[in-house]
Enzyme design. Structure first.
Site, PDB file in Angstrom:
ATOM      1  N   PHE A   1      -5.779   1.822  -1.993  1.00  0.00           N
ATOM      2  CA  PHE A   1      -6.175   1.754  -3.396  1.00  0.00           C
ATOM      3  C   PHE A   1      -5.070   1.134  -4.243  1.00  0.00           C
ATOM      4  O   PHE A   1      -3.885   1.383  -4.010  1.00  0.00           O
ATOM      5  CB  PHE A   1      -6.445   3.168  -3.951  1.00  0.00           C
ATOM      6  CG  PHE A   1      -7.653   3.834  -3.365  1.00  0.00           C
ATOM      7  CD1 PHE A   1      -8.894   3.724  -3.974  1.00  0.00           C
ATOM      8  CD2 PHE A   1      -7.548   4.584  -2.196  1.00  0.00           C
ATOM      9  CE1 PHE A   1     -10.009   4.342  -3.425  1.00  0.00           C
ATOM     10  CE2 PHE A   1      -8.655   5.214  -1.648  1.00  0.00           C
ATOM     11  CZ  PHE A   1      -9.895   5.085  -2.266  1.00  0.00           C
ATOM     12  N   ASP A   2      -5.480   0.369  -5.250  1.00  0.00           N
ATOM     13  CA  ASP A   2      -4.593   0.026  -6.350  1.00  0.00           C
ATOM     14  C   ASP A   2      -4.422   1.318  -7.167  1.00  0.00           C
ATOM     15  O   ASP A   2      -5.191   2.265  -6.992  1.00  0.00           O
ATOM     16  CB  ASP A   2      -5.254  -1.086  -7.176  1.00  0.00           C
ATOM     17  CG  ASP A   2      -4.499  -1.387  -8.450  1.00  0.00           C
ATOM     18  OD1 ASP A   2      -3.275  -1.559  -8.382  1.00  0.00           O
ATOM     19  OD2 ASP A   2      -5.131  -1.440  -9.519  1.00  0.00           O
ATOM     20  N   ALA A   3      -3.446   1.362  -8.081  1.00  0.00           N
ATOM     21  CA  ALA A   3      -3.240   2.582  -8.880  1.00  0.00           C
ATOM     22  C   ALA A   3      -3.822   2.457 -10.294  1.00  0.00           C
ATOM     23  O   ALA A   3      -4.804   3.122 -10.629  1.00  0.00           O
ATOM     24  CB  ALA A   3      -1.751   2.914  -8.946  1.00  0.00           C
TER      25      ALA A   3
ATOM     26  N   LYS B   1       1.586  -7.833  -5.177  1.00  0.00           N
ATOM     27  CA  LYS B   1       0.257  -8.376  -4.849  1.00  0.00           C
ATOM     28  C   LYS B   1       0.002  -9.553  -5.789  1.00  0.00           C
ATOM     29  O   LYS B   1       0.401  -9.487  -6.943  1.00  0.00           O
ATOM     30  CB  LYS B   1      -0.833  -7.314  -5.101  1.00  0.00           C
ATOM     31  CG  LYS B   1      -0.764  -6.089  -4.233  1.00  0.00           C
ATOM     32  CD  LYS B   1      -1.837  -5.050  -4.613  1.00  0.00           C
ATOM     33  CE  LYS B   1      -1.621  -4.482  -5.995  1.00  0.00           C
ATOM     34  NZ  LYS B   1      -2.570  -3.430  -6.377  1.00  0.00           N
TER      35      LYS B   1
ATOM     36  N   ASP C   1      -9.155  -2.987  -9.108  1.00  0.00           N
ATOM     37  CA  ASP C   1      -9.878  -3.507 -10.283  1.00  0.00           C
ATOM     38  C   ASP C   1      -9.497  -4.945 -10.608  1.00  0.00           C
ATOM     39  O   ASP C   1     -10.140  -5.576 -11.440  1.00  0.00           O
ATOM     40  CB  ASP C   1      -9.581  -2.628 -11.510  1.00  0.00           C
ATOM     41  CG  ASP C   1      -8.144  -2.786 -11.973  1.00  0.00           C
ATOM     42  OD1 ASP C   1      -7.926  -3.210 -13.122  1.00  0.00           O
ATOM     43  OD2 ASP C   1      -7.218  -2.509 -11.187  1.00  0.00           O
TER      44      ASP C   1
END
Length: 224
Positions: free
Chosen positions: A8-10, A150, A176
């Site tokens: 997951f991204d945060a 990223k 997102d």
């Protein structure tokens, strides 16, 4: 479960990142009434810096320094003092996105979970701890520590090494940001899910494997 690992991204994937409210609180602590106009002005400096950071043109330290240079002069302090105060305020107002806790709890034990974030180290551990999420993630990979952000493949390589080199077909990246999360994941050869709650148009040439409007929808898809 199709995946052995879900990454997951945060910010704005698991956690709300309400930068204006955080800055308002931070400046309040310095005795400054920070307005929407001040915020717009700040973002004219800040947003291009994040693009440069993601493209590897500047370092995390440069980003932290440059974005608060103007305010540091006004308040007779240092950019790093302001940066730390901002991250502290962001930790103080931290909340999870709707469905984040339920999703992570439902995946726990069915797949291994990790985070890959371009956010800053200072904020990550305290946020995970305060929201009771620390125990669920095997690895938290932070661009500031790795020295690469990223969508650079290097940060995904680093994460895969920590994960013990699982088969890429068994790894899903959820985020997102279509460029850093989705395109980064696609270029690395793993499946991707774009969290798109505002129904934005998909950028050209970026084709996530899934697109969801909420974390509840993702939970349904993954556990169907």
């Amino acid at each position: 479960m199709k995946y052995d690992w879900i990454l997951f991204d945060a910010d704005e994937t698991l956690f709300h990142f309400d930068a204006y409210t955080g800055m308002k609180l931070m400046f309040e602590r310095f005795g400054v009434d920070f307005t929407r106009d001040d915020y717009r002005e700040y973002q004219q400096v800040n947003l291009p810096l994040w693009v440069d950071y993601q493209e590897g043109k500047i370092s995390a330290d440069q980003l932290k320094h440059i974005r608060f240079e103007g305010w540091a002069k006004k308040l007779d302090t240092t950019p790093l003092t302001l940066n730390s105060a901002f991250l502290e305020a962001m930790a103080d107002i931290c909340t999870l996105l709707p469905g984040a806790k339920e999703l992570i709890q439902s995946l726990s034990g069915k797949a291994k979970l990790g985070i890959i974030t371009n956010g800053f180290t200072e904020l990550q551990a305290i946020r995970l701890e305060r929201t009771g999420m620390s125990e669920y993630f095997e690895h938290v990979v932070i661009s500031e520590e790795v020295g690469i952000a990223k969508p650079d493949l290097g940060i995904f390589d680093h994460a895969l090494e920590l994960m013990g080199h699982p088969c890429k077909s068994k790894v899903l990246m959820v985020g997102d940001n279509p460029h850093s999360d989705v395109l980064g994941g696609l270029n690395f050869g793993i499946e991707t899910c774009w969290l798109n709650p505002k129904g934005k148009d998909k950028p050209d040439n970026i084709e996530p494997h899934y697109e969801v409007a909420s974390l509840y929808e993702l939970q349904t898809k993954l556990l169907a």
